[in-house]
Design an enzyme around this catalytic site. Structure first.
Site, PDB file in Angstrom:
ATOM      1  N   LYS A  29      55.597  40.909  37.678  1.00 10.97           N
ATOM      2  CA  LYS A  29      55.906  41.187  39.080  1.00 10.97           C
ATOM      3  C   LYS A  29      55.533  42.630  39.440  1.00 10.97           C
ATOM      4  O   LYS A  29      55.016  42.901  40.534  1.00 10.97           O
ATOM      5  CB  LYS A  29      57.389  40.930  39.338  1.00 10.97           C
ATOM      6  CG  LYS A  29      57.771  39.454  39.214  1.00 10.97           C
ATOM      7  CD  LYS A  29      59.264  39.242  39.362  1.00 10.97           C
ATOM      8  CE  LYS A  29      59.629  37.767  39.242  1.00 10.97           C
ATOM      9  NZ  LYS A  29      61.079  37.522  39.361  1.00 10.97           N
ATOM     10  N   GLY A  55      53.107  32.452  27.438  1.00  4.30           N
ATOM     11  CA  GLY A  55      52.435  33.358  28.354  1.00  4.30           C
ATOM     12  C   GLY A  55      51.520  32.611  29.288  1.00  4.30           C
ATOM     13  O   GLY A  55      51.253  31.417  29.104  1.00  4.30           O
ATOM     14  N   PRO A  56      51.031  33.266  30.320  1.00  8.71           N
ATOM     15  CA  PRO A  56      50.152  32.610  31.285  1.00  8.71           C
ATOM     16  C   PRO A  56      48.822  32.228  30.662  1.00  8.71           C
ATOM     17  O   PRO A  56      48.478  32.712  29.574  1.00  8.71           O
ATOM     18  CB  PRO A  56      49.974  33.684  32.372  1.00  8.71           C
ATOM     19  CG  PRO A  56      50.307  34.972  31.708  1.00  8.71           C
ATOM     20  CD  PRO A  56      51.312  34.672  30.659  1.00  8.71           C
ATOM     21  N   GLY A 102      44.980  32.066  29.584  1.00  6.79           N
ATOM     22  CA  GLY A 102      43.906  33.036  29.438  1.00  6.79           C
ATOM     23  C   GLY A 102      44.274  34.349  28.802  1.00  6.79           C
ATOM     24  O   GLY A 102      43.445  35.263  28.764  1.00  6.79           O
ATOM     25  N   VAL A 103      45.496  34.481  28.258  1.00  5.37           N
ATOM     26  CA  VAL A 103      45.873  35.765  27.649  1.00  5.37           C
ATOM     27  C   VAL A 103      45.535  35.806  26.159  1.00  5.37           C
ATOM     28  O   VAL A 103      45.754  36.815  25.494  1.00  5.37           O
ATOM     29  CB  VAL A 103      47.379  36.056  27.853  1.00  5.37           C
ATOM     30  CG1 VAL A 103      47.680  36.252  29.314  1.00  5.37           C
ATOM     31  CG2 VAL A 103      48.238  34.954  27.255  1.00  5.37           C
ATOM     32  N   GLY A 104      45.015  34.701  25.601  1.00  7.76           N
ATOM     33  CA  GLY A 104      44.562  34.715  24.208  1.00  7.76           C
ATOM     34  C   GLY A 104      45.516  34.089  23.219  1.00  7.76           C
ATOM     35  O   GLY A 104      45.489  34.457  22.047  1.00  7.76           O
ATOM     36  N   LYS A 105      46.329  33.122  23.651  1.00  7.15           N
ATOM     37  CA  LYS A 105      47.298  32.511  22.733  1.00  7.15           C
ATOM     38  C   LYS A 105      46.588  31.680  21.659  1.00  7.15           C
ATOM     39  O   LYS A 105      46.868  31.811  20.468  1.00  7.15           O
ATOM     40  CB  LYS A 105      48.275  31.634  23.524  1.00  7.15           C
ATOM     41  CG  LYS A 105      49.092  32.393  24.556  1.00  7.15           C
ATOM     42  CD  LYS A 105      50.141  31.508  25.199  1.00  7.15           C
ATOM     43  CE  LYS A 105      49.552  30.369  26.011  1.00  7.15           C
ATOM     44  NZ  LYS A 105      48.751  30.841  27.165  1.00  7.15           N
ATOM     45  N   THR A 106      45.669  30.832  22.092  1.00 11.10           N
ATOM     46  CA  THR A 106      44.984  29.963  21.138  1.00 11.10           C
ATOM     47  C   THR A 106      44.065  30.757  20.226  1.00 11.10           C
ATOM     48  O   THR A 106      44.045  30.557  19.008  1.00 11.10           O
ATOM     49  CB  THR A 106      44.182  28.883  21.889  1.00 11.10           C
ATOM     50  OG1 THR A 106      45.060  28.165  22.756  1.00 11.10           O
ATOM     51  CG2 THR A 106      43.546  27.915  20.909  1.00 11.10           C
ATOM     52  N   SER A 146      64.858  34.071  41.761  1.00 10.06           N
ATOM     53  CA  SER A 146      64.629  35.506  41.923  1.00 10.06           C
ATOM     54  C   SER A 146      64.285  35.923  43.354  1.00 10.06           C
ATOM     55  O   SER A 146      64.156  37.110  43.622  1.00 10.06           O
ATOM     56  CB  SER A 146      63.511  35.973  40.981  1.00 10.06           C
ATOM     57  OG  SER A 146      62.304  35.304  41.274  1.00 10.06           O
TER      58      SER A 146
END
Length: 808
Positions: free
Chosen positions: A740, A374-375, A377-381, A697
């Protein structure tokens, strides 16, 4: 209460007892931990008030007492129901008062008696007794004589095996002719359990009593034999230990003469203690022992000794057999995950599934290999930390961004100076357990060069079938990684090798909508920032419209890092005012937000307010989420040359060529002369040229822009599109539909044209966003042209109009 003195065992008086007149009612003295037999002389310590009263009563009368043994020796104040009914009548030979008010009395057994009635005095009992006469000895048959001899020989054998018996006991039993007295004599000196001794006392028949004593003697001999064997084996082991100790002391003396202080031996002993605590597998313990023997033979100052010493330190500090206990309470785990993170239901569901299977399958199961994509800052770590907390496991994180050396994963061989294990083993040592949650961050940013390919080294780590025997080059022994729960993170999957991707379960974490960001800011970010800046809710309040404005006009991201920085900025400014004395509620809304954050950083993405020729609005996906992508086409007199600008990647350039080829193939249907290509040059430009762009795309967007420029038909400005184009005009599915769509929503565009193959992906878009959007599905470019252009192209051939840059 009376109790036998263990240091003064009773000795039977030889000879017949004088016939005495014994009263039918006697004071009762309860005893514990001992059974007194007739003719036995025993010292007793009397301490309880009731027992002292009974002894005093006997002394004042005829010195006779009835001794009954307690069934439960722990009972402090027994009643007659807590005593065995068969006991011994004794006479008090001597009495001595102790300084602590206790009595020490010496008693001699007279005969067996049975208590048939009890009478309670002030604080002790009187018992009415029936004297039990001793039957005559049986006739001395061969069987009886053999039994007597067997008992005598067994007593001698017990003494030879270390049984603590009086030294003169063999002499006494050799001169003993009475079967009953022999049984009593042996039983009284064997230190039997109270239950067994009471059983022998109760048996009246002399021959049966001696048989029971013989059985107990046999059992005691078996125990003594086993005890002797254990002692002998322990002695042999002790002898070997003493020999090793003696040799080590000699070695220390030799080392001292050579100028060595002998510290190596002490160090090796310390390592041996650590090896026992480490719970190593046998083959690994064998290798460690081998290295310890090497260290013993080395000089402490030798370079090789330092290498071996460091190796042993690593081997003994790695958690070979140390595991943390998983929290298998699914309800508690779900509460922790919900407390730490908003939404992310797919990830939470996957973790709860793992815990559910782990709970049902109590034996060993393999840890999953998850990959969060994911991009930023989405909370992966932070999600990895939350998972570790929910499972009650240790958390370890290593960042692989920019790592190029394979040894970072597998470690260096010990032949190199300064060699160390790889980051996997280092992380396990840091965790202290062999089953942590192990996060491998930024796996898509691994590098590779002449030193090796770290991604290839990760194949063994992240393969559940292979990592049960992962071999680090430094350790050179296998370590079981099967219990570790590996979590990897990445922004893009394109740069991750396919072989590595195949070993991981990819879970995509998309960007957040504005509504989701609003909820996260209110529930998580604002409370956290207030705490970090030392202020409370009574000093700072941010309205919903203020948060929305901060999200839309001061940040442009899929994650939450920038909005958290903006909230931190507000918190700092309020904290400064509070510190200066303005201890009042600071209310922040959309109207005064600029006073804290300055002028807005981002304008509305839509710049086009009218339909224009040759300008198409596309949708793109970047690492920061979705964005609008404008494609501009201008025509010039020339010879069919195609110019592409805007820092386009190879895939995007190919999409532009495919779009132009499609337009040429449809010239007749679009009302164009077939030779227009040879008289016109094409320039396709994608603004924001400093930002690299790539991907297929934008294919239909480019094709629409080219066709619009050729046919002079404007393109709808209120519609955004995305899709890959083929030479035959088919519209192929794309990725990142949610991001998108959110980009179009942020820009105020509600009409989105997408490939028909992406219809299934609409489920990923939040329902509240999906209801506000108008999705148009297309399988072919004909459908795209009909929906995007302001009017349908002419169906008859015509001249291509002269290019006019002013219209573009």
């Amino acid at each position: 209460m009376g109790k036998a003195d263990s240091d003064d065992p009773g000795v039977v008086q030889s000879g017949e007892a004088t016939e005495l007149t014994i009263p039918s009612v006697l004071p009762l003295l309860p005893v514990r931990d001992i059974v007194v037999f007739p003719y036995m002389i025993v010292p007793l310590f009397v301490g309880r008030e009731s027992s002292i009263s009974a002894v005093n009563e006997a002394i004042t009368r005829d010195r006779f007492l009835l001794l009954l043994t307690q069934k439960d020796p722990e009972k402090e104040n027994p009643t007659h129901e807590d005593l065995y009914t068969v006991g011994v009548v004794v006479t008090v030979v001597r009495m001595l008062r102790m300084p602590d008010d206790r009595l020490k009395v010496l008693v001699q057994g007279i005969c067996k008696a049975k208590a048939v009635n009890f009478r309670k005095e002030t604080n002790y009992y009187h018992a009415q007794i029936e004297r039990i006469a001793e039957p005559n000895d049986p006739k001395m048959t061969m069987e009886t004589e053999a039994l007597v001899r067997n008992v005598k020989s067994e007593v001698e054998k017990a003494i030879s095996l270390g049984k603590a018996l009086p030294q003169d006991l063999p002499i006494l039993i050799d001169n003993m002719d009475s079967v009953g007295k022999l049984a009593d004599l042996v039983a009284s000196n064997m230190a039997l359990k109270v239950k067994d001794a009471q059983e022998i006392l109760t048996i009246n028949d002399p021959l049966e009593r001696l048989k029971r004593v013989d059985e107990l003697l046999n059992k005691e001999l078996e125990l003594l034999t086993i005890q002797q064997k254990i002692h002998s084996e322990a002695h042999d082991g002790m002898t070997k230990s003493q020999r090793d100790y003696y040799l080590r002391e000699q070695l220390k003396a030799i080392q001292k003469e050579l100028g060595d202080d002998g510290s190596v031996g002490e160090e090796v002993e310390e390592f041996r203690k650590k090896v026992k605590k480490a719970k190593m597998p046998k083959e690994i313990e064998k290798e460690t022992e081998k290295q310890m023997r090497r260290l013993e033979k080395m000089y402490p100052e030798a370079a090789e000794a330092t290498i071996v010493r460091t190796y042993l330190e690593w081997m003994t500090e790695i958690p070979w057999g140390v595991s943390s206990k998983d929290n298998l309470d699914l309800k508690s785990a779900k509460e922790i995950l919900d407390e730490d993170h908003y939404d992310l239901e797919k990830v939470k569901e996957r973790i709860l599934e793992y815990l559910g299977v782990r709970k049902l399958k109590k034996n060993r199961m393999k840890g999953p290999i998850l990959c969060f994509v994911g991009p930023p800052g989405v909370g992966k770590t932070s999600l990895g930390k939350s998972i570790a907390r929910a499972m009650n496991r240790k958390f370890v994180r290593i960042a692989l961004g920019g790592v190029r050396d394979e040894a970072e994963i597998r470690g260096h061989r010990r032949t190199y100076i300064g060699a160390l294990p790889g980051r996997i083993i280092q992380g396990l040592k840091q965790a202290g357990t062999n089953n942590p949650v192990f996060m491998i961050d930024e796996i898509d940013k691994l590098g590779s060069d002449f030193r090796g390919d770290p991604s290839s080294a990760l194949l063994e780590v992240l393969d559940p079938e292979q990592n049960v025997s992962f071999v680090d080059h430094y350790l050179a022994v296998p370590f079981d990684l099967g219990r570790v729960m590996f979590i990897t993170t990445a922004n893009l999957v394109d740069t991750i090798p396919s072989a590595l991707m195949d070993r991981m379960e990819v879970i995509r974490i998309p960007g957040y909508t504005e509504e989701e960001k609003l909820d996260i800011v209110k529930k998580y970010i604002i409370p956290r920032q207030l705490e970090e800046h030392g202020i409370s809710e009574k000093w700072l309040e941010i309205s919903d419209d203020g948060i929305r404005k901060a999200i839309s006009q001061y940040t442009r991201e899929a994650g939450l890092r920038n909005i958290e920085r903006e909230i931190a900025t507000i918190s700092r400014k309020v904290a400064k005012k509070v510190a200066e004395g303005e201890k009042c509620l600071h209310k922040i809304n959309a109207g005064n937000l600029h006073k804290y954050l300055g002028i807005r950083k981002f304008l509305k993405e839509v710049e086009e307010t009218t339909d224009q020729i040759g300008v198409a609005t596309g949708l793109a996906w970047t690492q920061s989420g979705g964005e609008l992508l404008y494609v501009e086409v201008t025509l010039m007199h020339g010879k069919g040359k195609l110019t592409l600008t805007g820092q386009l990647g190879d895939v995007m350039k190919e999409s532009a060529k495919a779009a132009l080829s499609y337009a040429r193939s449809k010239a007749k249907e679009l009302g164009l002369k077939e030779d227009f290509f040879f008289k016109t040059d094409f320039h396709i430009h994608v603004p924001a040229g400093a930002i690299p762009k790539d991907g297929p795309s934008a294919g239909i967007t480019m094709a629409v822009a080219v066709i619009s420029a050729l046919t002079r038909i404007p393109i709808r400005h209120d519609l955004a599109m995305t899709g890959e184009i083929t030479l035959r005009g088919r519209v192929l599915p794309i990725g990142g539909l949610k991001e998108k769509t959110l980009a179009a929503k942020r820009a105020g565009i509600i009409n989105v044209l997408i490939p028909a193959g992406n219809k299934k992906d609409l489920e990923e878009i939040p329902p509240q966003i999906r209801k506000k959007m108008n999705f148009i599905f297309a399988e072919h470019m004909d459908e795209v042209i009909n929906n995007v252009l302001a009017r349908s192209p002419r169906l008859s051939n015509s001249q291509v109009p002269a290019p006019r840059a002013s219209n573009l």
